[in-house]
Write a protein that holds these residues in place. Structure first.
Motif, PDB file in Angstrom:
ATOM      1  N   LEU A   9       0.843  -1.175   0.000  1.00  0.00           N
ATOM      2  CA  LEU A   9       0.000   0.000   0.000  1.00  0.00           C
ATOM      3  C   LEU A   9       0.889   1.239   0.000  1.00  0.00           C
ATOM      4  O   LEU A   9       1.610   1.492   0.965  1.00  0.00           O
ATOM      5  N   PHE A  28       5.651   3.959   1.249  1.00  0.00           N
ATOM      6  CA  PHE A  28       4.792   2.806   1.556  1.00  0.00           C
ATOM      7  C   PHE A  28       4.295   2.839   2.994  1.00  0.00           C
ATOM      8  O   PHE A  28       5.009   3.303   3.891  1.00  0.00           O
ATOM      9  N   LEU A  29       3.106   2.360   3.148  1.00  0.00           N
ATOM     10  CA  LEU A  29       2.533   2.257   4.488  1.00  0.00           C
ATOM     11  C   LEU A  29       3.291   1.214   5.291  1.00  0.00           C
ATOM     12  O   LEU A  29       3.568   0.121   4.793  1.00  0.00           O
ATOM     13  N   LYS A  30       3.598   1.564   6.538  1.00  0.00           N
ATOM     14  CA  LYS A  30       4.257   0.591   7.408  1.00  0.00           C
ATOM     15  C   LYS A  30       3.228  -0.080   8.315  1.00  0.00           C
ATOM     16  O   LYS A  30       2.150   0.451   8.561  1.00  0.00           O
ATOM     17  N   GLU A  86       1.646   1.974  11.364  1.00  0.00           N
ATOM     18  CA  GLU A  86       1.118   3.334  11.256  1.00  0.00           C
ATOM     19  C   GLU A  86      -0.197   3.357  10.481  1.00  0.00           C
ATOM     20  O   GLU A  86      -0.483   2.470   9.680  1.00  0.00           O
ATOM     21  N   THR A  87      -0.973   4.403  10.728  1.00  0.00           N
ATOM     22  CA  THR A  87      -2.195   4.617   9.952  1.00  0.00           C
ATOM     23  C   THR A  87      -1.810   5.297   8.641  1.00  0.00           C
ATOM     24  O   THR A  87      -0.678   5.754   8.477  1.00  0.00           O
ATOM     25  N   LEU A  88      -2.777   5.407   7.743  1.00  0.00           N
ATOM     26  CA  LEU A  88      -2.516   6.107   6.487  1.00  0.00           C
ATOM     27  C   LEU A  88      -2.181   7.575   6.742  1.00  0.00           C
ATOM     28  O   LEU A  88      -1.277   8.133   6.109  1.00  0.00           O
ATOM     29  N   ASP A  89      -2.915   8.188   7.673  1.00  0.00           N
ATOM     30  CA  ASP A  89      -2.599   9.577   8.020  1.00  0.00           C
ATOM     31  C   ASP A  89      -1.166   9.691   8.535  1.00  0.00           C
ATOM     32  O   ASP A  89      -0.442  10.619   8.171  1.00  0.00           O
ATOM     33  N   GLN A 130      -7.269  12.778   3.014  1.00  0.00           N
ATOM     34  CA  GLN A 130      -7.240  11.573   2.188  1.00  0.00           C
ATOM     35  C   GLN A 130      -8.187  11.748   1.013  1.00  0.00           C
ATOM     36  O   GLN A 130      -9.276  12.297   1.161  1.00  0.00           O
ATOM     37  N   VAL A 180      -2.970   5.062  -1.923  1.00  0.00           N
ATOM     38  CA  VAL A 180      -3.939   5.989  -1.346  1.00  0.00           C
ATOM     39  C   VAL A 180      -3.379   7.394  -1.542  1.00  0.00           C
ATOM     40  O   VAL A 180      -2.297   7.713  -1.054  1.00  0.00           O
ATOM     41  N   TYR A 219      -3.244  11.372  -1.051  1.00  0.00           N
ATOM     42  CA  TYR A 219      -3.564  12.440  -0.104  1.00  0.00           C
ATOM     43  C   TYR A 219      -3.236  13.759  -0.784  1.00  0.00           C
ATOM     44  O   TYR A 219      -2.313  13.818  -1.586  1.00  0.00           O
TER      45      TYR A 219
END
Lengths: 229, 229
Positions: A13, A49-51, A54-57, A77, A95, A97
């Motif tokens: 992601l 990349f999302l870890k 963590e959240t996307l924010d 978002q 995603v 932002y």
DNA sequence: TTTGGAAATGTAAAATACACACTTATTTAA
DNA sequence: TTAAATAAGTGTGTATTTTACATTTCCAAA
């Protein structure tokens, strides 16, 4: 439908950020020249990349902070882009932002370090993957938001002239606005403080500086008075 | 920033659907009783996991089709929910979609089969995870969309009375509307066809049935005439 | 043929949005 | 010192949109 989490597919992601700025004339976006494959050398949005933790924010904040040095950036978002082959290297969803920053006090060094550059939105180069689509969607969203929420101020210095504010809205909405009607409307909102100070850079007469008064705005919201440009 | 796709974390991506319906009186959502852990026995949105070979829209369509038997459902991506511990079983993000269906011709058997049930939005039970939040967001989005795009018709039978249409909008917007003003406004939009037929179920006099004329609407859009309720 | 109940219909007032042009302040150059 | 140049600042009338509001019509059933 069973609880078979283990048999489900996992995906990468990404989080990609459309960073908007305003240089007193045009609405701009910050792009970087990719220094890795695939599509090395092409322009793209800044992303990562999302870890797992963590959240996307969080991820968007991390990425923005990394490039700009700022915390507390206005950010929203946008949409999840999921075409199967959007990233030729691997199945990756992204995603998007969008973020609004005051272009004046960003960190030059960081920008250089990442070979980043500001582009007017109508002079921006073609971008990798589906990033052009992301930018288009971001512009539309920004437009809708900017007329109904006082987010434009995020793009301006703390003190600004009415003319600057008007130019900002003209560049966001991509249309000319009437000076008198605009000022009447903005004054009617009762969310700005007129300062004693003048900005002398743009004219001999000088023009008064204003500040956004968030508390006044919040009180208005409580009273059911809505922001609408 | 290197092209180290391999070292990045992969996650499970769920798709959860807020399915709206309208029963001539209230706006409703379709919920299912979970028959698997975690949170077995609790009410939740209908959902599933994204597969490697499909887009998010594909996944949402698959899930909706599975439960309702319909193809071609109106559907829109809403938001990505990403709290780290939102699903206690495993790190899972969820992309919420909302869908609008004509409650009249859904498949009773499928609904039963999944222990699904329609709830008025203000009588819905508390849901698992962050699903309540999803529903709230969906309602707000539906409200914004419904006043600027002719999507309300997705919730009605093909032929409907003005009164039904008004009730629908009242339930979406959660406010009473004036009958005459509503009709004047809708007629002004010039997107409905008034039929000869009457609906006799609600009164002795009977009330005329109308149909949404998509082609008329599309022509209006081309001419720059905007839908606005 | 009377009655009950929902359907159908129009207008005036208020609020909002829009179009539009001249005066003022100040600096610089003549 | 005066004139010219430049952007800032300001208000009103008109058109459009939104809102408030009450009566008559139609039909079936009693």
């Amino acid at each position: 439908m069973l609880n078979n989490y283990n048999t489900e597919d996992k995906v990468l992601l990404a989080v990609d950020c459309i960073i908007f700025g305003f240089d007193q004339e045009d609405l701009k976006i910050l792009l970087i020249k990719r220094d890795f494959e695939p599509e090395k050398g092409k322009w793209s949005l800044i992303g990562g990349f999302l870890k797992m933790t963590e959240t996307l924010d969080d991820a968007a904040n991390r990425i923005l902070h990394h490039l700009t040095g700022f915390e507390e950036i206005y950010m929203e978002q946008l949409y999840n882009f999921s075409k199967v082959d959007r990233d030729p290297a691997e199945r990756t969803l992204s995603v998007a932002y969008y973020a609004l920053i005051n272009i004046e006090d960003h960190d030059e060094k960081l920008i250089e370090q990442y070979s980043a550059k500001w582009f007017s939105i109508d002079e921006a180069p073609s971008l990798i993957f589906d990033h052009n689509q992301m930018v288009q969607k971001a512009i539309l969203r920004l437009r809708r938001r900017a007329i109904s929420k006082p987010i434009g101020f995020e793009l301006l210095p703390e003190k600004f002239t009415m003319r600057q504010l008007q130019k900002l809205y003209e560049s966001i909405l991509d249309e000319k606005l009437d000076k008198r009607n605009f000022i009447n409307k903005v004054n009617g909102l009762d969310i700005l403080v007129k300062l004693e100070e003048k900005d002398m850079t743009s004219s001999r007469k000088g023009s008064y500086l204003y500040q956004f008064d968030k508390e006044k705005y919040d009180r208005n919201v409580e009273d059911g008075i809505t922001f609408k440009i």
